[in-house]
Design a protein around this motif. Structure first.
Motif, PDB file in Angstrom:
ATOM      1  N   ALA B  19      -0.291   5.580  -5.489  1.00 53.67           N
ATOM      2  CA  ALA B  19       0.183   6.542  -4.531  1.00 53.67           C
ATOM      3  C   ALA B  19      -0.564   7.488  -4.116  1.00 53.67           C
ATOM      4  N   GLN B  20      -1.458   7.872  -4.942  1.00 52.61           N
ATOM      5  CA  GLN B  20      -2.570   8.941  -4.956  1.00 52.61           C
ATOM      6  C   GLN B  20      -3.383   8.735  -3.722  1.00 52.61           C
ATOM      7  N   PHE B  21      -3.701   7.404  -3.700  1.00 55.97           N
ATOM      8  CA  PHE B  21      -4.809   6.912  -2.645  1.00 55.97           C
ATOM      9  C   PHE B  21      -4.220   6.056  -1.639  1.00 55.97           C
ATOM     10  N   GLU B  22      -2.897   6.214  -1.718  1.00 56.17           N
ATOM     11  CA  GLU B  22      -2.267   5.177  -0.361  1.00 56.17           C
ATOM     12  C   GLU B  22      -2.437   5.758   0.839  1.00 56.17           C
ATOM     13  N   LEU B 257     -15.255  -9.648   4.431  1.00 59.37           N
ATOM     14  CA  LEU B 257     -14.354  -8.855   5.189  1.00 59.37           C
ATOM     15  C   LEU B 257     -13.933  -9.423   6.540  1.00 59.37           C
ATOM     16  N   ASP B 258     -12.808  -8.886   6.857  1.00 54.43           N
ATOM     17  CA  ASP B 258     -12.032  -9.564   7.976  1.00 54.43           C
ATOM     18  C   ASP B 258     -12.474  -8.946   9.200  1.00 54.43           C
ATOM     19  N   LEU B 259     -13.615  -9.024   9.638  1.00 47.26           N
ATOM     20  CA  LEU B 259     -14.295  -8.020  10.760  1.00 47.26           C
ATOM     21  C   LEU B 259     -13.457  -8.318  12.156  1.00 47.26           C
ATOM     22  N   ALA B 359     -10.513  -0.183   3.207  1.00 46.86           N
ATOM     23  CA  ALA B 359      -9.661  -0.093   4.227  1.00 46.86           C
ATOM     24  C   ALA B 359      -8.569  -1.598   3.993  1.00 46.86           C
ATOM     25  N   GLU B 360      -9.345  -2.630   3.529  1.00 42.96           N
ATOM     26  CA  GLU B 360      -8.401  -3.970   3.268  1.00 42.96           C
ATOM     27  C   GLU B 360      -7.554  -3.772   1.986  1.00 42.96           C
ATOM     28  N   ARG B 361      -7.776  -2.910   0.975  1.00 44.53           N
ATOM     29  CA  ARG B 361      -6.988  -2.553   0.026  1.00 44.53           C
ATOM     30  C   ARG B 361      -6.092  -1.528   0.190  1.00 44.53           C
TER      31      ARG B 361
END
Ligand SMILES: [Zn+2]
Lengths: 502, 477
Positions: B19-22, B257-259, B359-361
């Protein structure tokens, strides 16, 4: 640059100068030949080589390092080779499978071709003695730092290498050889024993089946009356497919480039044309011509665009004055995948006088655009600052045309090289605009004229104000140029790729 | 029953950590210059180190002292150039673990301090004068506090056995050895083959240094384990730590990466051409020679450690602390800080890649998206000035494929495409997240490009209204 076939016809007039200088020069003196270069395959940059002296091995030999990088400047491998301290690297190419390097020994007057596989493991070496004085003088001229007038070792994709040289037992007839990927000779062909004692061959095109060469022939070295032929040979055995004079029914051609259309099995020869009785290296041309020939060498069609009837009327009002005041030296022609042809040239004017020194003034870059049916469509003018070049004293050359050729061999023009994309949809013309009378330290711009995928021209300018002692610009992978800077004090060379903006 | 509870607890804790990084991230502050107190300590230590040097040869002594000066200056520069983190989270966490080790080993004088180091490399360094640096790259791979503890024990061992000092002495003695001098003279006297002979001389010395270095790694491991066993950390961590170090070459994030997902906009659709990926096929020589391992193989170190562990006491030890809130948070924070550091040191190419991976995570993290927008603008700006090569690597098939693909993608972009991506990315994210400081700045940057349809003045006004003391204020001129 290397491909500018017309430079060779000057060898006659540069002759005396070249030989004289060679003799007065101590062989181990400071030779200015560039020791870095791009490795090309099908016109695409696949890497770079650097050849430098690591140390003295003994009294006569140096321990050299030959280092090869990929197109992203990452070192692939390097090999040590011990050779005489009078060795110079003249040419290098990569054909997808193997490397070929051509060396010239200034003292011993020999040539050596060394073949390497793609991991830089030596496959074979071939040594040639250069008893022929014309052959020697040609290499000696380059050893003094002049632009090579032609490529000597040409990669034939995946098949091997073409070597263009001079036959030993002749006045100066050509010798064309084909080597396979392991640098074993497959075949050799020579200029015929006829009244043309000066017959020079230069690469015109390479294909999986055929190789084409441009033959320039003269009866004597000082003759400015030259004839040009196109020779097409089978790559497998060197058998002549045809050899025809580069001329149409009415005109003869000069500065021509050959495009092979594999699908149609036809050749298009494109260049400037002259009346048959005109002197092609003294007179200005009549215009441009495209001659299409079939596999038998028979003319299928021809199309001319003359200055007076077709070209001059396309000059924009704002450019009229400069077009009238200057001549144009065409450096190269390129054919895009849609069949259009572009002629790339620079405007110049003769200046100075034999007493104070001849000069040449170089102006704008011009690109002539021709349709797929070879009719002129548009003239593009790319303005750049005037640049003046003063010839060494003692140069007396009557015609402006001739002067432009000599100037070209002395690097007096801004044009550097042209690069076509692998799909042949786009190309880039690179020039360096700097004040030659003030040297590289002065204002210094690398200009790139880009024919974009949108089929329009864009110009990108990259200032080259650097702290280095000297720099060079080399071709690079599509969309980039390679800038190599030499820092004398630190004895350091910095190479980097710069992406073009368009 | 106990097992179930533990699993549940772990899950809950993990949730808190995530949650700290969400939603957002606040980067650690940057230390401009070394704190005066730290500088004073380093200088005092330097004087003491120099006073201890007592070589029979004056030359050698002086040279060693010179090396100590250089070492101290290097450490001070590491602080001044922002490599050392003097934040309130990562470095204090490392220091608390170090304190635990000291508490369990009361015989050791407390002469060292540990800091997190802004490097992506997976490494820890004991500079030899008391400073230990623990890279963010390594911290981001540490699964438990116990693993961190073992790394620190290893660096402590280097320090307390004076490995750095001994190496300095070894170099100094070699350089002033009459035998060396004689050999150099001989090389100078004969002009032939100088390069080869000098390389050989230096090479053989380098080899001996490397060999000693390897021996010292085993020695440090062995001593480290003794320090470690005095603590209550678990018995699995030492071997696991070496396994992690052994796989340091393997990128933690390996999926492509999903570019298209990142860079497809309604007003500016993704172009198929951008995905063209043709890894350099020129030639593939020397691949094996290239990957020559500079660090000794961890496998042998693992064997040695295991042998030593056979006699270790298992009683009174803490359970393996996988997935605790603290170590998990440290790991995630390190991952963010690596990306932050890449930008800070001007490596926008690598930084942008890391933010895209983040960003994907963390798809809902506004900060990450803002930094992607900022990074795109920076790449545009450097390309416009023909300096892209300074901030973005060239593709290389030797990189992890996802990174090589990403590099090829960025290199394929034309200047106006870069400008467009920067503009549309930032404005799209702004619509999504509303007012966020880093994002507003990204919008302001991209509004200055040729393709922008926004007014930079307006964005600036909005920024000032929302963040009157904003940290980008000085940059918005
Ligand atoms: Zn260690």
């Amino acid at each position: 640059m290397k491909k500018s076939i017309f430079l060779l016809c000057l060898i006659g007039c540069l002759w005396q100068t070249a030989t004289a200088q060679t003799l007065s020069k101590t062989v181990t003196g400071d030779v200015k030949v560039r020791n870095t270069g791009a490795i090309l395959q099908n016109g695409q940059v696949k890497g770079y080589y650097t050849f430098y002296n690591l140390e003295k091995q003994d009294r006569k030999n140096n321990n050299y390092m030959l280092s090869v990088t990929d197109e992203n400047l990452r070192e692939i491998n390097s090999v040590n080779i011990v050779r005489p301290n009078s060795y110079l690297l003249m040419d290098a190419s990569f054909n997808g499978e193997a490397f070929g390097f051509l060396f010239y020994d200034m003292r011993e007057r020999t040539l050596e071709i060394i073949g390497y596989d793609r991991t830089l493991k030596e496959t074979n070496k071939v040594t040639k003695t250069l008893k022929n004085k014309y052959a020697n003088a040609m290499y000696a001229y380059i050893a003094q730092g002049h632009e090579p007038m032609q490529s000597f070792l040409i990669a034939v994709p995946n098949k091997g290498f073409m070597y263009y040289g001079i036959k030993e037992e002749s006045k100066s007839d050509f010798e064309v050889e084909f080597y396979d990927n392991t640098m074993k000779r497959s075949w050799t062909s020579f200029g015929p024993d006829d009244k043309f004692d000066f017959e020079t061959a230069m690469e015109a095109f390479q294909d999986e089946q055929y190789v084409g060469s441009t033959i320039i022939k003269r009866t004597s070295v000082l003759s400015s009356d030259i004839d040009i032929d196109l020779l097409v040979q089978n790559i497998g055995d060197g058998k002549t497919v045809f050899r025809i004079p580069m001329e149409s029914t009415k005109y003869k051609m000069m500065l021509a480039k050959v495009f092979f259309d594999k699908a149609k099995q036809q050749f298009t020869i494109f260049g400037e044309y002259f009346d048959k009785n005109e002197n092609v290296i003294k007179n200005q041309s009549q215009g441009f011509i495209a001659v299409v020939v079939d596999m038998k060498g028979k003319i299928v069609s021809e199309r001319t665009n003359s200055w007076t009837a077709d070209i001059n009327k396309l000059v924009a009002a704002k450019d009229k004055e400069t077009f009238e005041d200057t001549n144009i030296l065409f450096h190269d022609f390129v054919r895009t995948s849609d069949g259009q042809i572009f002629a790339i040239g620079e405007q110049y004017r003769r200046g100075g006088n034999p007493m104070t020194g001849m000069r040449i003034l170089v102006y704008n870059l011009v690109v002539f655009q021709f349709d797929a049916d070879f009719s002129i469509k548009k003239l593009h003018v790319f303005e750049k600052d005037k640049n003046a070049f003063t010839f060494p004293q003692g140069f007396i050359i009557a015609s402006a045309k001739m002067l432009s050729y000599v100037a070209k061999s002395m690097n007096a023009f801004d044009f550097q090289f042209l690069q076509t994309s692998a799909d042949k949809n786009t190309f880039v013309v690179n020039y360096i605009n700097y004040d030659r009378e003030k040297g590289q330290k002065a204002k210094n711009v690398l200009g790139s004229v880009i024919y974009t995928p949108e089929k329009v021209f864009a110009v990108d300018k990259l200032p080259l104000t650097r702290s280095s002692t000297e720099y060079y610009v080399y071709p690079a992978k599509e969309g980039y140029v390679m800038v190599s800077e030499y820092f004398k004090k630190e004895k350091r060379i910095d190479n980097r790729l710069e992406k073009l903006n368009y | 029953m106990k097992g179930f509870c533990l699993t549940l607890l772990t899950c809950l804790v993990w949730g808190v950590a995530v949650a700290q990084f969400e939603k957002n991230y606040v980067p650690a502050p940057l230390q401009d210059t070394i704190p005066p107190a730290t500088l004073a300590t380093l200088k005092a230590k330097l004087a003491a180190d120099k006073a201890r040097v007592a070589e029979p040869s004056k030359e050698v002594s002086n040279y060693i002292k010179e090396l100590y000066d250089k070492r101290a200056n290097f450490v001070i520069d590491q602080f001044n150039e922002d490599y050392i983190l003097t934040d309130e989270t990562l470095s204090p966490y490392l220091q608390s673990v170090l304190n635990n080790i000291y508490a369990a080993n009361p015989a050791l004088p407390r002469e060292t301090k540990v800091y997190a180091h802004r490097s992506e490399a997976v490494n820890a360094m004991s500079y030899g004068e008391g400073t230990i640096a623990f890279t963010l790259g390594l911290l981001s791979r540490m699964e438990t506090e116990a693993q961190v503890a073992f790394v620190l024990c290893h660096e402590l061992a280097h320090y307390h056995t004076h490995h750095s000092d001994l190496k300095a002495a070894e170099v100094a003695r070699f350089l002033f050895d009459p035998e060396t001098k004689k050999k150099v003279k001989e090389i100078e006297k004969n002009e032939f083959g100088q390069y080869t002979r000098l390389t050989k001389l230096v090479g053989s010395f380098g080899m001996s240094i490397t060999r000693h270095g390897r021996d010292k790694e085993f020695e440090a491991d062995s001593l480290a384990l003794r320090y470690y066993l005095n603590t209550t950390y678990d018995l699995q961590a030492p071997v696991r730590t070496l396994e992690i170090l052994d796989s340091a070459d393997v990128e933690p994030f390996r999926t492509n990466l999903d570019l298209r997902k990142h860079f497809d906009f309604k007003a500016y659709p993704f172009k198929e051409r951008w995905l063209t990926y043709a890894p350099s096929n020129t030639w593939h020589a020397n691949e094996d020679a290239d990957s020559l391992h500079t660090h000794p193989s961890c496998t042998r170190r693992i064997v040695a450690i295991k042998r030593q562990l056979l006699t270790a006491q298992g009683a009174n030890r803490k359970a393996i602390d996988y997935g605790t809130e603290q170590s998990d948070a440290m790991r995630r924070r390190s991952e963010f800080e690596i990306a932050v550091s890449r930008y800070h040191f001007g490596n926008y190419g690598r930084g942008l890649f890391l933010y895209l991976a983040l960003a994907e995570r963390y798809p809902e993290n506004a900060y990450v998206h803002a930094m992607i927008g900022q990074g795109l603008y920076q790449l545009y700006w450097y390309q416009k000035n023909h300096e892209l090569g300074k901030v973005l690597s060239l593709p290389d098939a030797r990189f992890e494929e996802n990174y090589d693909r990403y590099l090829s993608f960025v290199h394929t972009l034309r200047l106006m495409e870069l400008a467009s991506l920067s503009y549309y990315y930032s404005s799209t994210q702004r619509e999504r997240f509303g007012v966020q400081e880093d994002l507003l700045y990204a919008c302001w940057l991209s509004s200055k490009t040729e393709v922008s349809q926004s007014d930079p003045g307006k964005i600036k006004t909005e920024y000032i209204a929302n963040f009157p003391q904003g940290r980008y204020l000085s940059k918005m001129k």
